[in-house]
Scaffold this active site. Structure first.
Site, PDB file in Angstrom:
ATOM      1  N   ALA A  61      -3.025  10.271  62.697  1.00  0.00           N
ATOM      2  CA  ALA A  61      -1.687  10.117  62.108  1.00  0.00           C
ATOM      3  C   ALA A  61      -1.733  10.016  60.587  1.00  0.00           C
ATOM      4  CB  ALA A  61      -1.016   8.866  62.676  1.00  0.00           C
ATOM      5  N   ASN A  62      -2.927   9.861  60.015  1.00  0.00           N
ATOM      6  CA  ASN A  62      -3.024   9.616  58.582  1.00  0.00           C
ATOM      7  C   ASN A  62      -2.660  10.841  57.749  1.00  0.00           C
ATOM      8  OD1 ASN A  62      -3.784   6.907  58.562  1.00  0.00           O
ATOM      9  ND2 ASN A  62      -5.923   7.415  58.984  1.00  0.00           N
ATOM     10  N   HIS A  63      -2.079  10.604  56.584  1.00  0.00           N
ATOM     11  CA  HIS A  63      -1.781  11.626  55.587  1.00  0.00           C
ATOM     12  C   HIS A  63      -2.509  11.253  54.289  1.00  0.00           C
ATOM     13  CE1 HIS A  63       2.179  13.354  57.393  1.00  0.00           C
ATOM     14  NE2 HIS A  63       1.524  12.696  58.337  1.00  0.00           N
ATOM     15  N   ARG A  64      -2.684  12.242  53.444  1.00  0.00           N
ATOM     16  CA  ARG A  64      -3.215  11.930  52.113  1.00  0.00           C
ATOM     17  C   ARG A  64      -2.192  11.110  51.340  1.00  0.00           C
ATOM     18  NH1 ARG A  64      -7.635  15.670  49.895  1.00  0.00           N
ATOM     19  NH2 ARG A  64      -7.336  14.299  48.115  1.00  0.00           N
ATOM     20  N   THR A 104       2.883  13.283  50.161  1.00  0.00           N
ATOM     21  CA  THR A 104       2.124  13.016  51.390  1.00  0.00           C
ATOM     22  C   THR A 104       2.332  14.126  52.424  1.00  0.00           C
ATOM     23  OG1 THR A 104       3.967  11.754  52.348  1.00  0.00           O
ATOM     24  CG2 THR A 104       2.327  10.522  51.054  1.00  0.00           C
TER      25      THR A 104
END
Length: 230
Positions: free
Chosen positions: A91-94, A100
């Site tokens: 689920a992570n984004h930069r 993002t």
């Protein structure tokens, strides 16, 4: 009428039974329904939901991609209420740039920047101990460890580790109280009663459900002494 000199042996339910309650299809033992190699669930852990509980790994474990390499590990004798959700590292984004938004995943010329998604942050595996109760719609975020005997209140959002035999609630989840003293929590973890043979568990159900730490530890010490003598 005189009682019989023999009694039927105590029997535990089969942990590989998909639906342990024949008249309640909303309750499933999770282990028989798990097919993904990156999810592990222990014996007798159940999920209770009126909405397709057998689809737990698809509906309740989200953003869990094998390429990410993280695992969800749930112990034995856990109780998961309706809507419990695990958010995994996919689920992570930069967050180190201005935007993002994950442009590359949508292809076309944006796909030429796929390398920008190669080093997304990861918090590692998510672990739930043994004999843990997760309340309705509790949410567990990536990389969290929930200790043995912990209780997570309904709709809590767990963003950090939970110590064994601790009750947490809220968003983000905060400690409400300890179920036992830290010393007793450590001693209970060391008994690892969830790893006892089921025939031993069968004979101590009442102690497990109503006894205090000293009683469980007393049973453990007797078992340890008996094993040593044999």
């Amino acid at each position: 009428m005189p009682s019989s000199s023999t009694s039927a042996p105590l029997r535990a339910p089969d942990p590989d039974t998909p639906y342990p309650l024949p008249n309640a299809k909303r309750v499933v033992f999770l282990k028989p329904h798990i097919t993904r190699p990156n999810i592990s669930v222990g014996d007798f852990t159940y999920y209770d939901s009126p909405i397709h509980p057998e689809h737990f790994q698809d509906d309740n474990v989200l953003y869990h991609y094998e390429a990410q390499g993280d695992r969800l590990i749930i112990g034995k004798y856990c109780a998961l209420a309706h809507g419990v959700t695990f958010i995994m590292n996919g689920a992570n984004h930069r967050m180190d740039g201005v935007s993002t938004y994950p442009f590359p995943i949508f292809g076309a010329s944006w796909g030429e920047h796929m390398d920008l998604l190669g080093d997304l942050p990861s918090r590692g595996d998510t672990r739930v101990g043994n004999d843990v109760w997760l309340g309705m719609e509790a949410m567990v975020m990536p990389g969290v460890t929930i200790g043995d005997g912990a209780i997570v209140a309904a709709r809590a959002v767990v963003t950090s580790d939970v110590a064994p035999y601790t009750i947490v609630a809220g968003n983000p989840a905060q400690v409400v109280r300890e179920r036992v003293s830290p010393a007793d929590a450590q001693r209970l973890v060391e008994t690892a009663w969830w790893d006892w043979p089921t025939e031993i568990v069968n004979t101590h159900i009442r102690t497990l459900m109503t006894g205090d730490a000293d009683k469980i530890i007393g049973v453990f010490n007797k078992l340890k002494k008996s094993t040593a003598e044999n």
